[in-house]
Design a protein around this motif. Structure first.
Motif, short mmCIF file in Angstrom:
data_model
loop_
_atom_site.label_atom_id
_atom_site.label_comp_id
_atom_site.label_asym_id
_atom_site.label_seq_id
_atom_site.Cartn_x
_atom_site.Cartn_y
_atom_site.Cartn_z
N VAL A 212 0.86 -1.19 0.00
CA VAL A 212 0.00 0.00 0.00
C VAL A 212 0.89 1.24 0.00
CG1 VAL A 212 -1.94 -1.13 1.15
CG2 VAL A 212 -0.15 -0.02 2.52
N TYR A 232 -3.63 -0.96 -4.20
CA TYR A 232 -2.85 -2.13 -3.86
C TYR A 232 -1.91 -2.48 -5.02
CZ TYR A 232 -5.90 -3.39 0.12
OH TYR A 232 -6.59 -3.39 1.31
N THR A 266 -0.17 -4.73 3.56
CA THR A 266 -1.44 -5.15 4.14
C THR A 266 -1.57 -6.66 4.04
OG1 THR A 266 -3.84 -4.80 4.18
CG2 THR A 266 -2.80 -4.86 2.01
N ILE A 268 -4.37 -9.95 5.18
CA ILE A 268 -5.66 -10.37 5.73
C ILE A 268 -5.53 -11.79 6.26
CG2 ILE A 268 -8.07 -10.90 5.21
CD1 ILE A 268 -8.10 -8.65 3.21
N CYS A 294 -8.08 -4.03 11.18
CA CYS A 294 -9.44 -3.89 10.68
C CYS A 294 -10.20 -5.21 10.88
CB CYS A 294 -9.45 -3.54 9.19
SG CYS A 294 -8.25 -2.26 8.75
N VAL A 299 -14.15 -10.74 2.71
CA VAL A 299 -13.30 -9.90 1.87
C VAL A 299 -14.12 -9.39 0.69
CG1 VAL A 299 -11.28 -9.85 0.36
CG2 VAL A 299 -11.23 -11.15 2.50
N GLU A 302 -10.62 -7.37 -2.35
CA GLU A 302 -9.32 -7.65 -1.75
C GLU A 302 -9.06 -6.87 -0.46
OE1 GLU A 302 -6.52 -7.16 -5.10
OE2 GLU A 302 -6.31 -9.33 -4.94
N ARG A 303 -10.09 -6.42 0.19
CA ARG A 303 -9.91 -5.71 1.46
C ARG A 303 -11.15 -5.92 2.32
NH1 ARG A 303 -8.37 -0.26 -0.68
NH2 ARG A 303 -7.97 -1.44 -2.59
N GLN A 341 -7.73 -7.69 9.04
CA GLN A 341 -6.74 -7.12 8.12
C GLN A 341 -5.80 -6.22 8.90
OE1 GLN A 341 -8.45 -4.93 4.87
NE2 GLN A 341 -6.48 -4.33 4.01
N VAL A 343 -2.49 -3.52 8.52
CA VAL A 343 -1.70 -2.72 7.58
C VAL A 343 -0.50 -2.18 8.36
CG1 VAL A 343 -1.70 -0.87 5.89
CG2 VAL A 343 -3.84 -2.05 6.43
#
Length: 811
Positions: A212, A232, A266, A268, A294, A299, A302-303, A341, A343
């Motif tokens: 990121v 990303y 990042t 997950i 997070c 998902v 992708e986040r 998640q 980061v």
């Protein structure tokens, strides 16, 4: 005014806090005391309460966190025997306290405060020392309106060694909160439930790893806004090594290298389970490294979606790291998640990840109930429903782990009965009812959520105040607890009197339009509001509630004015069909207004009508047919609870089973470990504008159907002293299961053989089984056959033939 406090176990302890903290929101503070013991203590019970959360350390060891949530009128204290943690000589008790200092859906604080005492040893007073938790930033985003603020913690500011009084921070004498504070007006009650089960869970998969961009302003509060928009890219293979080692549950050795352009990483983690608890990340990092954490359940792009349709939803916490090895995660309160998640930002040298885990907190249910049949889909539905209930029960029944963790009393109409069937009666049921009634609001009604923030009158859910009568009857029949019924019936009477004041000259109820006339999400999801309307649903439910109240009063020998209630029931019943039934369409209207009967009809209204027992002979067939009418509104997963009961009553069990296979089956076929909040009008995570929960306790009604219909067991008298045995095969070849009762488990197994069911039944001591043929069986194991004849309308006629018993039964 302070009698409730004086009756608590606190002889010398008083509420303490830092001075001038009573008006500070999102406030953390530490408190501690040192004392000497000449010898070891065999027993040392520490009574401890905080407004609102605490984390307790004794001689540097984490001992407990709590307390169980309270209400506007009650706080609950924990009693912990800490003798094993104490030693001769110097001892330190240290406590971290957090208070949002405003009402949420999980706490109703007065002001930050701590009270603790070991009788004759130590008690909170001015001799304790306190320190404001400046390592937590206060002006941060809301995590959710239900929970409070996000956590933003600067680990560099933590006073290391503080739990052993071995730090260099300046502490101040504790401020003893004056007796004029409302903290002393709240009742201090002992914790009424056992300790929660803590289970360590490790991630099973890492679905996303990406780079990121560097963030210029790491002090900006709006973390969630730009996290959803940041680009990303694929990191180089050399930048991240050993990441899979953290999936082992052992000490891992993942290494993340810095990038010349300052970009972050990042990751997950998928735990593949719905968790209410705490995420833990153990890592070594350079000073100033930022970790955003997070939480969500799935998902998307992708986040994790951490900012939602409501501006108050920002499911992200932030940690600024000190140099070296440390552990981060939520400090005192739980988060709900299936996926996490992280980061990593702002690191100029290698970051090492050692361990990733979650600490799950659940109520210690025992799985006494069971169900198994030759249809694997139905078995999976039962198991997933039970898992959903467990995931949604902590210190009380909650709606969901992820979004709220709130005790919605209306959800209990399903959760109460299905948990009684799956696990048996326990302290959490009594606690749930007492909590709800402690929050009775102006107008003698309680809100749908408990505790409910002041000024949220719109969260007074009108039907919930009638549902609670049905809930208590379910509880009585499954638990046999007449004492709680006698305790709460006077409060039920007050609630029903409010409804009586809302009735017109026809005996029909029109609720106050200030309140939310919420039944089931099927209405709101189709842009229909019932607020302030004279509805058939509420009026039939009113009749059901009054009848249930009279039944409970008779069973528990409580005194009520049964004549008045019978007159109200009679008056309403005479007018219900005349006012709501549409002769041309042969359907009930959901509501009436000045223009007459509305064109809107629902399956739920007809279910209430049938269950009330107040349908005319001429129209009953139309009401039954409406349960299958797909041209009228079908309820969401939640209040299919009543539709299935009505279908059972009128012999449409096969259709009900078909819906279970369709709607609940569609969920479990996705591989979901839990049942969703919505699965009919909207589905899964996409429901409610992306706010849909994938784990909702109020959607577990198949448990009731499978136990009551397929196994065919229902209580006839409180506590199963007598119970019905009337299994339905509905095309299945076999089924078996356990049914928990206060007398022990009932066990039933049946196998289909042509026109008969071969039944094995174990009856616990102190109970009598009533088979529909008229036979009765007492304690012991019995073997018999049931002859099944399909009758018009799907009614099943059961006859016992060739009965063999292994114990003396009552015939």
């Amino acid at each position: 005014m302070y009698d409730a406090f004086e009756q608590s176990p606190y002889k010398n302890g008083r509420w303490i806090a830092p001075h001038n903290s009573e008006d500070i929101q999102n406030f953390y503070f530490r408190a501690r005391t040192q004392f000497d013991l000449s010898d070891r203590l065999e027993r040392a019970v520490l009574h401890l309460c905080a407004d609102s959360y605490y984390l307790l350390f004794v001689n540097g060891l984490e001992v407990s966190r709590g307390p169980a949530r309270g209400t506007h009128t009650h706080n609950y204290y924990d009693s912990l025997d800490v003798a094993t943690y104490l030693r001769p000589g110097r001892n330190v008790i240290a406590v971290l306290v957090q208070c949002m200092n405003y009402d949420t859906f999980v706490a109703a604080p007065v002001q930050p405060g701590l009270i603790a005492e070991i009788d004759g040893v130590v008690a909170t007073d001015a001799s304790w020392e306190v320190s404001i938790g400046n390592d937590w930033r206060r002006d941060v985003e809301s995590y959710s309106i239900q929970v409070g603020h996000s956590e933003w913690r600067d680990m560099r500011l933590e006073p290391l060694g503080w739990t052993l009084a071995d730090d260099s921070v300046a502490w101040e004498p504790a401020w003893v909160i004056p007796l004029s504070s409302q903290l002393y007006a709240k009742k201090l009650l002992p914790r009424s439930i056992p300790a929660l089960i803590e289970r360590i869970i490790f991630p099973v998969d890492i679905p996303v790893v990406a780079s990121v961009p560097e963030v210029a302003d790491l002090c900006a509060v709006e973390i969630s806004e730009w996290m959803l928009q940041e680009a990303y890219s694929t990191p180089s293979e050399s930048r991240i090594t050993g990441l899979a080692t953290v999936l082992s549950g052992q000490e891992g050795n993942a290494r993340i290298e810095p990038a010349p352009d300052g970009s972050g990483i990042t990751i997950i983690f998928n735990f593949e389970a719905e968790i209410a608890g705490r995420f833990k990340l153990e890592l070594t990092a350079p000073e100033g490294t930022v970790v955003d954490v997070c939480y969500n359940e799935s998902v998307k792009d992708e986040r994790l979606a951490i900012k939602h349709s409501q501006d108050s939803y920002h499911f992200v916490d932030r940690y600024v790291l000190r140099e070296g090895r440390q552990t981060i995660g939520s400090s005192v309160y739980d988060r709900g998640f299936k996926m996490v998640q992280i980061v990593l930002r702002n690191f100029g040298s290698t970051v090492e990840i050692h361990k990733v885990s979650a600490i799950e907190n659940r109520y210690p249910f025992v799985k006494r109930g069971s169900f198994h049949c030759d249809d694997m889909l139905l078995n999976r539905i039962w198991d997933v429903c039970c898992e959903t209930l467990e995931a949604c029960t902590t210190d009380v029944f909650t709606d969901c782990p992820w979004r709220e963790r709130a005790y919605w009393v209306n959800d209990l109409i399903v959760e109460n009965k299905t948990s009684l069937q799956a696990f048996g009666a326990s302290e959490v049921h009594r606690r749930a009812f007492r909590m709800a009634f402690s929050e009775v609001r102006e107008g003698e009604l309680f809100a749908g959520v408990c505790p409910c923030p002041d000024g949220y009158d719109h969260l007074v859910l009108v039907p919930t105040n009638l549902f609670v009568v049905l809930m208590l009857k379910d509880y009585l029949m499954h638990s046999g607890d007449k004492q709680l019924i006698r305790e709460l019936l006077p409060k039920i009477t007050i609630i029903l009197e409010t409804f009586s004041r809302w009735t017109d000259d026809r005996g029909l109820v029109s609720p106050d339009e200030r309140y939310w006339n919420f039944f089931d999400w099927s209405y709101e999801l189709n842009d229909i509001s019932l607020n302030g309307k004279t509805t058939s649903l509420l009026n039939y439910l009113y009749v059901m509630a009054m009848k249930s109240m009279l039944e409970m009063a008779e069973i528990s020998a409580a005194k009520v004015d049964d004549t008045a209630y019978k007159l109200r029931i009679s008056k309403a019943s005479i007018n219900l069909e005349e006012c709501f039934f549409k002769q041309d369409e042969k359907l009930l209207s959901d509501w009436i207004d000045d223009d007459g009967r509305s064109s809107h009809s629902s399956q739920l209204a007809h279910a209430f009508a049938l269950l009330s027992g107040e349908t005319s002979v001429d129209n009953r067939k139309y009401f039954e047919d409406a349960l299958s009418d797909t041209d009228i509104l079908i309820p969401e997963l939640y209040l299919h609870y009543f539709v299935f009961q009505a279908m059972q009553m009128c012999g449409r069990e096969a259709e009900a089973l078909g819906r279970i296979r369709k709607y609940w089956g569609n969920i479990v076929k996705t591989g979901s470990p839990t049942i969703w909040e919505a699965g009919i009008h909207e589905c899964g995570k996409e429901a409610f504008g992306g706010d849909g929960s994938l784990c909702h306790g109020f959607a577990t009604c198949p448990i009731a159907f499978l136990q009551n219909v397929i196994l065919g067991i229902e209580p006839l008298t409180p506590g199963f002293e007598s119970f019905k045995v009337e299994p339905r095969s509905l095309g299945l070849n076999s089924a078996e299961g356990r049914i928990p009762t206060p007398h022990g488990n009932i066990y039933i197994r049946w196998v289909s053989e042509g026109a008969h069911l071969n039944v094995e039944l174990k009856v616990p001591r102190g109970t009598i089984a009533h088979v529909s043929s008229g036979s009765r069986y007492g304690e012991g194991r019995h073997f018999f056959k049931i002859k099944i004849n399909s009758m018009p309308g799907g009614v099943i006629d059961c006859q016992n033939i060739d009965t063999v018993s292994q114990a003396v039964g009552v015939r």
